[in-house]
Design a protein around this motif. Structure first.
Motif, PDB file in Angstrom:
ATOM      1  N   MET A 192      15.394  10.836 -17.912  1.00 37.17           N
ATOM      2  CA  MET A 192      14.020  10.162 -18.269  1.00 37.17           C
ATOM      3  C   MET A 192      14.475   9.067 -19.387  1.00 37.17           C
ATOM      4  N   THR A 193      15.487   8.894 -20.025  1.00 38.57           N
ATOM      5  CA  THR A 193      15.513   7.878 -21.097  1.00 38.57           C
ATOM      6  C   THR A 193      16.951   7.563 -20.866  1.00 38.57           C
ATOM      7  N   MET A 194      17.265   6.213 -21.518  1.00 35.85           N
ATOM      8  CA  MET A 194      18.756   5.671 -21.447  1.00 35.85           C
ATOM      9  C   MET A 194      19.043   5.271 -22.907  1.00 35.85           C
ATOM     10  N   LEU A 195      20.107   5.619 -23.207  1.00 33.57           N
ATOM     11  CA  LEU A 195      20.581   5.828 -24.497  1.00 33.57           C
ATOM     12  C   LEU A 195      21.178   4.143 -24.891  1.00 33.57           C
ATOM     13  N   SER A 196      21.148   3.621 -26.103  1.00 30.17           N
ATOM     14  CA  SER A 196      21.569   2.478 -26.447  1.00 30.17           C
ATOM     15  C   SER A 196      21.716   2.498 -27.779  1.00 30.17           C
ATOM     16  N   GLY A 197      22.952   2.785 -28.526  1.00 32.69           N
ATOM     17  CA  GLY A 197      22.858   2.793 -29.837  1.00 32.69           C
ATOM     18  C   GLY A 197      22.102   4.084 -30.436  1.00 32.69           C
ATOM     19  N   ASN A 198      21.175   3.649 -31.500  1.00 36.09           N
ATOM     20  CA  ASN A 198      20.434   4.677 -32.251  1.00 36.09           C
ATOM     21  C   ASN A 198      18.967   4.920 -31.379  1.00 36.09           C
ATOM     22  N   ASP A 199      18.755   3.983 -30.460  1.00 38.25           N
ATOM     23  CA  ASP A 199      17.551   4.012 -29.815  1.00 38.25           C
ATOM     24  C   ASP A 199      17.459   4.630 -28.272  1.00 38.25           C
ATOM     25  N   SER A 200      16.317   5.345 -28.054  1.00 36.22           N
ATOM     26  CA  SER A 200      16.127   5.686 -26.572  1.00 36.22           C
ATOM     27  C   SER A 200      15.097   4.766 -25.892  1.00 36.22           C
ATOM     28  N   PHE A 201      15.382   4.323 -24.900  1.00 35.82           N
ATOM     29  CA  PHE A 201      14.637   3.556 -24.210  1.00 35.82           C
ATOM     30  C   PHE A 201      14.070   4.183 -22.921  1.00 35.82           C
ATOM     31  N   VAL A 202      12.809   4.193 -22.745  1.00 31.54           N
ATOM     32  CA  VAL A 202      12.262   4.805 -21.786  1.00 31.54           C
ATOM     33  C   VAL A 202      12.605   4.125 -20.352  1.00 31.54           C
ATOM     34  N   THR A 203      12.873   5.144 -19.373  1.00 27.60           N
ATOM     35  CA  THR A 203      13.069   4.485 -18.058  1.00 27.60           C
ATOM     36  C   THR A 203      11.963   5.132 -16.961  1.00 27.60           C
ATOM     37  N   GLU A 204      11.193   6.075 -17.548  1.00 27.90           N
ATOM     38  CA  GLU A 204      10.182   6.828 -16.688  1.00 27.90           C
ATOM     39  C   GLU A 204       8.952   7.271 -17.607  1.00 27.90           C
ATOM     40  N   PHE A 205       7.873   6.927 -17.086  1.00 27.10           N
ATOM     41  CA  PHE A 205       6.591   7.578 -17.842  1.00 27.10           C
ATOM     42  C   PHE A 205       6.073   8.727 -17.108  1.00 27.10           C
ATOM     43  N   LEU A 206       5.509   9.481 -18.216  1.00 21.44           N
ATOM     44  CA  LEU A 206       4.700  10.555 -17.634  1.00 21.44           C
ATOM     45  C   LEU A 206       3.155  10.397 -17.624  1.00 21.44           C
ATOM     46  N   PHE A 207       2.395  10.747 -16.776  1.00 22.90           N
ATOM     47  CA  PHE A 207       0.907  10.564 -16.736  1.00 22.90           C
ATOM     48  C   PHE A 207       0.346  11.972 -17.542  1.00 22.90           C
ATOM     49  N   ALA A 208      -0.478  11.622 -18.457  1.00 20.04           N
ATOM     50  CA  ALA A 208      -1.361  12.868 -19.069  1.00 20.04           C
ATOM     51  C   ALA A 208      -2.336  13.390 -18.059  1.00 20.04           C
ATOM     52  N   GLY A 209      -2.787  12.338 -17.187  1.00 21.61           N
ATOM     53  CA  GLY A 209      -3.706  12.858 -16.072  1.00 21.61           C
ATOM     54  C   GLY A 209      -5.042  12.992 -16.682  1.00 21.61           C
ATOM     55  N   LEU A 210      -5.884  13.561 -15.848  1.00 19.64           N
ATOM     56  CA  LEU A 210      -7.467  13.606 -16.268  1.00 19.64           C
ATOM     57  C   LEU A 210      -7.657  14.902 -17.117  1.00 19.64           C
ATOM     58  N   THR A 211      -6.814  15.920 -16.723  1.00 18.56           N
ATOM     59  CA  THR A 211      -6.987  17.120 -17.614  1.00 18.56           C
ATOM     60  C   THR A 211      -5.649  18.210 -17.786  1.00 18.56           C
ATOM     61  N   ASP A 212      -5.577  18.758 -18.641  1.00 15.61           N
ATOM     62  CA  ASP A 212      -4.516  19.552 -18.722  1.00 15.61           C
ATOM     63  C   ASP A 212      -4.767  21.069 -18.588  1.00 15.61           C
ATOM     64  N   HIS A 213      -5.670  21.593 -17.794  1.00 17.94           N
ATOM     65  CA  HIS A 213      -6.065  22.629 -17.315  1.00 17.94           C
ATOM     66  C   HIS A 213      -5.779  22.929 -15.978  1.00 17.94           C
ATOM     67  N   PRO A 214      -4.730  23.750 -15.888  1.00 17.22           N
ATOM     68  CA  PRO A 214      -4.004  23.973 -14.499  1.00 17.22           C
ATOM     69  C   PRO A 214      -4.863  24.298 -13.438  1.00 17.22           C
ATOM     70  N   GLU A 215      -6.125  25.182 -13.557  1.00 12.91           N
ATOM     71  CA  GLU A 215      -7.079  25.633 -12.892  1.00 12.91           C
ATOM     72  C   GLU A 215      -7.894  24.474 -12.107  1.00 12.91           C
ATOM     73  N   LEU A 216      -7.935  23.388 -12.934  1.00 13.59           N
ATOM     74  CA  LEU A 216      -8.911  22.413 -12.275  1.00 13.59           C
ATOM     75  C   LEU A 216      -8.079  21.255 -11.458  1.00 13.59           C
ATOM     76  N   GLN A 217      -6.484  21.422 -11.653  1.00 14.25           N
ATOM     77  CA  GLN A 217      -6.084  20.534 -10.765  1.00 14.25           C
ATOM     78  C   GLN A 217      -6.285  20.738  -9.141  1.00 14.25           C
ATOM     79  N   LEU A 218      -6.296  21.573  -8.494  1.00 18.57           N
ATOM     80  CA  LEU A 218      -6.455  21.597  -6.986  1.00 18.57           C
ATOM     81  C   LEU A 218      -7.839  21.200  -6.918  1.00 18.57           C
ATOM     82  N   PRO A 219      -9.117  21.665  -7.391  1.00 17.93           N
ATOM     83  CA  PRO A 219     -10.346  21.340  -7.269  1.00 17.93           C
ATOM     84  C   PRO A 219     -10.389  19.548  -7.385  1.00 17.93           C
TER      85      PRO A 219
END
Length: 316
Positions: A1-28
């Motif tokens: 997900m990240t690429m290292l360069s020195g002491n920093d880690s630079f994001v090459t991929e993002f993750l979406f939090a989405g609308l909800t973190d409740h698994p039972e609501l994902q399918l509906p």
């Protein structure tokens, strides 16, 4: 997900939090937004085909409506397929390049829609306030120029925002608290100064809100004044009916967008902001073709004639 360069880690991929973190609501939620997306595609594509194939709808008003439906069709397709996939996926990821591409096209179509609705307001102003000069004023060249200007403003605004976003560095935190790549959630993830971006947001968003809003407001002040001077009740009713669909579309688009960004700017209101943005990003493109179809006599008559032709062909 990240690429290292020195002491920093630079994001090459993002993750979406989405609308909800409740698994039972994902399918509906998947089925709900799938239905919304299908209605959006069928409604806007149907309106595009209906206008394109019927010569008597080749007027300035329907030319702009054709463009509006095209924008809504593309606009909803920028993020909805990915959104639907994320409801069924455990890893709701998008690459850095994919996120910047989504951001650009999302902003391009949003800003273009602002100015296309403005052009439609001007069209209604000329039609009601200067009916004898309508054909001359709203010539094919003028309509094409207004549409080109709408897309040009969309391209300029999207380029400015995306260009400034590309100069930022995103490190460590890579979870976007949204279901799409938008300006404000991305700025919150930056580990470098966002001052330039905030200035650009202030200028570009200010211009893209002020110019359309003032133009639409002035147009409808003149329209309402002109309608009130019509003596016959039937004449006033007919004049109002030609504007009602556009007023509803404008209220839905600008109202939901303003509500979303006002919510976002309030402390601790990110979750409410995500929910309210659904009306701006998903519900609006779905309702526009329904609003113009159900409240527009010409569209209803044309649709009825097309259905009669299809039924007669099936019979024979």
């Amino acid at each position: 997900m990240t690429m290292l360069s020195g002491n920093d880690s630079f994001v090459t991929e993002f993750l979406f939090a989405g609308l909800t973190d409740h698994p039972e609501l994902q399918l509906p939620l998947f089925y709900l937004f799938l239905i919304i997306y299908i209605v959006t595609l069928v409604g806007n594509l149907g309106l595009i085909i209906l206008i394109a194939l019927n010569p008597h709808l080749h007027t300035p008003m329907y030319y702009f409506l054709f463009n509006l439906s095209s924008i809504d069709l593309c606009y909803s397709s920028v993020f909805t397929p990915k959104m639907l996939m994320n409801f069924l996926s455990k890893k709701n990821g998008i690459s850095y390049a994919g996120c910047m591409t989504q951001l650009f096209f999302f902003l391009f179509f949003v800003i273009s829609e602002c100015y296309m609705l403005t052009a439609m307001a001007y069209d209604r102003y000329v039609a009601i306030c200067h009916p004898l000069l309508y054909k001359v004023t709203m010539s094919q060249q003028v309509c094409s120029g207004l549409s080109f200007a709408a897309y040009a403003m969309g391209f300029a605004g999207a380029s400015a925002h995306t260009g400034c976003m590309l100069r930022l560095t995103f490190c460590n935190a890579s979870v976007i608290n949204h279901y799409l790549c938008d300006i404000l959630p991305l700025l919150q993830l930056s580990c470098t100064s966002t001052y330039v971006n905030e200035v650009v947001v202030l200028i570009v968003v200010g211009v893209n809100i002020t110019v359309p809003s003032v133009t639409i407001l002035i147009s409808y002040i003149f329209i309402i004044t002109s309608i009130l001077h019509i003596k016959s009740t039937q004449g006033r009713s007919k004049a109002f009916s030609t504007c009602s669909s556009h007023i509803i579309a404008i209220s839905l688009f600008f109202g939901s967008a303003a509500f979303m960004y006002l919510k976002y700017s309030s402390p601790g209101s990110m979750e409410q902001g995500k929910v309210s943005s659904i009306f701006y990003t998903n519900v609006g493109p779905m309702l526009n073709p329904l609003i113009y179809s159900l409240r527009n006599k010409d569209v209803k008559v044309t649709l009825k004639n097309v259905m009669i032709k299809i039924q007669s062909r099936d019979i024979f």
